[in-house]
Structure formats: C-alpha cells, structure tokens
Design an enzyme around this catalytic site. Structure first.
Site, mmCIF file in Angstrom:
data_model
loop_
_atom_site.group_PDB
_atom_site.id
_atom_site.type_symbol
_atom_site.label_atom_id
_atom_site.label_comp_id
_atom_site.label_asym_id
_atom_site.label_seq_id
_atom_site.Cartn_x
_atom_site.Cartn_y
_atom_site.Cartn_z
ATOM 1 N N ASN A 52 15.692 9.787 4.860
ATOM 2 C CA ASN A 52 15.065 8.963 3.830
ATOM 3 C C ASN A 52 13.549 9.087 3.937
ATOM 4 O OD1 ASN A 52 14.141 6.895 2.165
ATOM 5 N ND2 ASN A 52 14.836 5.258 3.527
ATOM 6 N N CYS B 107 38.991 24.416 26.629
ATOM 7 C CA CYS B 107 39.031 24.307 28.088
ATOM 8 C C CYS B 107 38.530 25.592 28.733
ATOM 9 C CB CYS B 107 40.448 23.987 28.555
ATOM 10 S SG CYS B 107 40.584 23.767 30.347
ATOM 11 N N CYS C 4 42.931 23.127 22.261
ATOM 12 C CA CYS C 4 42.572 22.612 23.586
ATOM 13 C C CYS C 4 42.401 23.744 24.592
ATOM 14 C CB CYS C 4 43.610 21.604 24.072
ATOM 15 S SG CYS C 4 45.292 22.269 24.207
ATOM 16 N N CYS D 79 41.599 17.733 20.431
ATOM 17 C CA CYS D 79 42.952 17.793 19.866
ATOM 18 C C CYS D 79 42.978 17.169 18.475
ATOM 19 C CB CYS D 79 43.943 17.069 20.769
ATOM 20 S SG CYS D 79 45.635 17.087 20.112
ATOM 21 N N ASN E 283 14.969 0.998 13.971
ATOM 22 C CA ASN E 283 14.585 1.586 12.704
ATOM 23 C C ASN E 283 14.996 3.061 12.731
ATOM 24 O OD1 ASN E 283 13.368 2.052 10.174
ATOM 25 N ND2 ASN E 283 11.676 0.674 10.651
ATOM 26 N N CYS F 183 48.512 24.503 18.217
ATOM 27 C CA CYS F 183 47.362 25.173 17.586
ATOM 28 C C CYS F 183 46.493 25.915 18.588
ATOM 29 C CB CYS F 183 46.531 24.173 16.805
ATOM 30 S SG CYS F 183 45.665 22.949 17.835
ATOM 31 N N CYS G 109 42.085 21.525 37.006
ATOM 32 C CA CYS G 109 41.589 20.447 36.141
ATOM 33 C C CYS G 109 40.677 19.490 36.912
ATOM 34 C CB CYS G 109 42.771 19.666 35.564
ATOM 35 S SG CYS G 109 42.299 18.324 34.446
ATOM 36 N N CYS H 200 52.404 17.690 19.843
ATOM 37 C CA CYS H 200 51.662 18.948 19.877
ATOM 38 C C CYS H 200 52.126 19.892 18.771
ATOM 39 C CB CYS H 200 51.847 19.607 21.238
ATOM 40 S SG CYS H 200 50.992 21.193 21.409
ATOM 41 N N CYS I 220 8.286 1.897 10.605
ATOM 42 C CA CYS I 220 8.691 2.808 9.530
ATOM 43 C C CYS I 220 8.115 4.204 9.786
ATOM 44 C CB CYS I 220 8.199 2.281 8.187
ATOM 45 S SG CYS I 220 8.656 3.340 6.794
#
Length: 415
Positions: free
Chosen positions: A78, A356, A352, A390, A203, A349, A380, A346, A139
């Site tokens: 803006n 990873c 993940c 996911c 602001n 796809c 992990c 699941c 501002c």
C-alpha cells in the site's frame, strides 16, 4: 445460538467486541465508518488526520499484492498516505459519527510534523468527541522525516511527541509502533514515559512486493518508477505476534495494554493475538479483500471458542500464552518426535520424499512400484518437514523417544 459476551474494557473505554477498523483506507470518511458501525464493528480508528498545512497528493495506482499459486493477498503493498480530506472535513466526520453512534468506540488517529502540531491535533480531536487518540508514529510511506516510520524508530522524538499529545488531551493515548526496527521495547517505553497509555502494533513493513521483470521496475508502476512502501496482510502476522510477545515478556511491560494489528483475517488469527497479549484488534487488508461483512465471522468464531472452552470473559485469556514463549536456549532438547504416516490418507504423491531428501535428512525412500513411502527412523531427526509439505495431512506426530543418554520419560513430554 451462541451469544457469549466478547466485550472488552481497554484503557477505560468499553468495546462491545474487540474488533476495530485500523487507521487506513477502510476508514477514510463518514460513509465508510457508518457502514462499518452498522455491520457490527466494535470500534473504528479513523484514517490518520494531519495538520491543515500538510497537503496530501497521492500516486496512481498505489496498491500491489503478493500471492502464492492460486491464493491472493498473501501480502498487500500500500502506497497510500494519510487522510486526503481537509482537516475541517475530518473533524466534522468525527463529530457526526460520535453523535449518531454514541455507544460505538471512535479512535482518532493523528500525525503531526512537530510538537506544536501534535498538541493542536490532540486538542482538536478531543473537542470532536473522539473516545481515544492513536498517535501514528509509523506510516512507512510518508515523505517527510518528521512524519512516519522514521519517527517511530527515534525514542527521543516519540517521547517528545507523546508529551505534546498528553498536553493537548485528557483522552487515553495509543502509540502506534513501526515494525521497521530491531527492538520495539525501547521506543514503546519512551512513548509511555512521555504520556501514552498503551501501544498499537504493528504498522506496515517497508517493502517491495514484486518487480516487473520485463520493464525492470517495482510494482505498482508510476510513470516508469516505483517506491518502497508498506506491506500488510496474512504474511505479516508472524512478525506482529513476535513484537507483541517481546513487549509483553519484558518485565517492565508485562501488563502493557496492546491493540494488535497485522494480518488478522479470521477468528483464529484474532485469538492468537489475544492469547499473546492484545486486548483489542485492528483490521485493514482482510476488509479490503472481503468487505466489512467479515465482522460476523470474527465475532461468531470468537463466541464459539469461548463457549467450547467454557470461558466466561474475553479478558480472562488476554496474554495467557505469553508465558509459553521462552528463549530458544531454554527449550527442551531431550527428545525426538518421529512422524507417523497414515497409509489410508496417503495418495502416494512422493512430495514428502522429495522434500526430505533435498531439504532435510534423507530419512524417506519411495517404493515406485507400489507408490508407498518407506520411513527410515535411524536417519530421522524429527524436523517434521514431511508433515508440513504433505498436501493431504497424511503425516502427524508419532512416537516420542528420548535422545541417547537423556533422562526422563517420553510420556511426560507435552507434545
């Protein structure tokens, strides 16, 4: 029908609900504010009023947005300045609004160029029957070093201007803080020392949201050029919550009255601000996208939350989450939370697995023939990047295990 009391008393002023229009294009004139009051907003911070000697001359166009994929208004740029109407018109609008809506809260936002003009503006809006004054010290698109966010980074100026406004009015005073600063607490304390009663934050953030890669200029384009200006919307919420938490975690400011601003779109956003210490809430960008009607969703959501959690008064939850935000060095590092994979949810796809391997610790493999994820717990570290990427929420918190050599019980961990 749920009808919980979501009123709040803030700086001695009673709000029927905590939701206000922030000082911005959404509260620019009598007609707009009248519509907002009728829609059910608890308060209005009228668009910032400057001295009669300061003339506003706007650019066109003056907005831009940052989006992600098909989601619009993740962030909003803006370039608009303070109220373009004359001082007389603005004061008349304040008087008219207070006469017609005496039980609604009307906050006058002001911005002076020196101590004298701050004091005079404070007197004028007090005479116009405003309930409260908000000092716009922040501002980012004003064109003078004496007005705007540069002032909000200067404790000495903030102290002097707060003193001036206090000389000019007996009303409660909010100092509106800039996020374009490393440590807001120093400036906030200077404002309070000068006579302010509370803080409004944040602001907008100085930004360039996008660049036209063909014309080699930032957006929006004004005769082949652009400029740095204020950034708002959902994307700034984490920054707003950070500053509010730092203010309330300061031992000298732990009871600081705060009006929270920055990316509030729904009642969950609102609750996050309240839980971290804001008593009232200000909204702009969501109104610009969806209209004043969102007040119904905000208030209904808040009432349902209070009902579902058997909470009697909104004031009872202001700031109660602040104690749970602690320095990073004090966090419990004794355990790992492993991910849990829901084979029914699941969709195979592989998102993940990619994240990873390329962005974490190579703890996931993929059975291409059966399109199944294979989890290797020995690699992990419990970062949960897989869970975050996911697309169908098939990954959740799983087993909690103490790191080797650490004492305690996994069952005692609050996960």
């Amino acid at each position: 029908m749920i009808n919980r009391d979501i009123s709040i008393d803030f700086l001695g002023v009673h709000f029927e609900n905590p939701f206000c229009l922030s000082s911005s294009p959404v509260g620019n004139c009598y007609e707009m504010c009248k519509k907002a009051y009728k829609a059910g907003w608890g308060g209005i911070v009228f668009k910032t009023i400057g001295p009669s000697s300061f003339k506003i001359d706007e650019v066109s166009p003056r907005f831009d947005k940052l989006d992600k994929e098909n989601t619009s208004f993740v962030g909003f740029k803006n370039m608009e300045q303070i109220a373009e109407h004359s001082l007389e018109e603005n004061l008349n609008d304040l008087r008219r609004l207070k006469e017609e809506f005496p039980n609604k809260v009307l906050i006058a936002s002001i911005m002076g160029t020196d101590e004298k003009s701050w004091e005079e503006l404070a007197k004028l809006v007090t005479d116009a029957k405003a309930d409260m004054i908000e000092m716009n010290l922040s501002c980012p698109q004003m064109t003078s070093h004496a007005m705007g966010s540069d002032v909000g980074t200067n404790p000495e100026l903030c102290f002097k201007y707060s003193q001036a406004v206090r000389r000019g009015s007996h009303l409660p005073i909010l100092a509106k803080m800039t996020p374009n600063i490393t440590d807001m607490n120093v400036v906030a304390k200077a404002c309070l020392k000068g006579g302010a009663d509370g803080i409004a934050t944040i602001n907008t953030i100085k930004s360039i949201a996008n660049v036209d890669i063909n014309r080699k200029v930032g957006l929006p384009i004004i005769n082949g050029k652009s400029s740095i200006s204020g950034y708002s919307g959902k994307a700034v919420k984490p920054i707003a919550l950070r500053f509010i938490t730092q203010l309330r975690n300061d031992p000298e400011l732990k009871e600081l009255p705060i009006s929270g601003i920055g990316g509030i779109e729904n009642y969950v956003d609102a609750l996050e601000f309240i839980l971290l210490g804001a008593s009232t809430l200000q909204v702009t960008t969501a109104i610009m996208e969806y209209g004043y009607r969102i007040i119904d969703d905000l208030t209904n959501g808040l009432m349902h939350y209070l009902e579902d959690n058997n909470i009697k008064h909104l004031k009872d939850i202001v700031g109660i989450a602040t104690k749970n935000i602690i320095p990073a060095e004090n966090l419990d590092r004794d355990y790992i939370v492993y991910p849990k994979f829901d084979k029914e949810k699941c969709i195979g796809c592989g998102r993940c697995v990619i994240s990873c391997f390329d962005g974490a610790h190579q703890a996931l493999d993929f059975d291409k023939d059966n399109r199944k994820v294979i989890f290797n717990q020995t690699k992990c570290v419990g970062c949960h990047l897989c869970k975050l990427v996911c697309p169908v929420s098939a990954i959740s918190n799983g087993e909690v295990v103490l790191k080797k050599g650490r004492k305690g019980s996994p069952e005692d961990k609050d996960i």
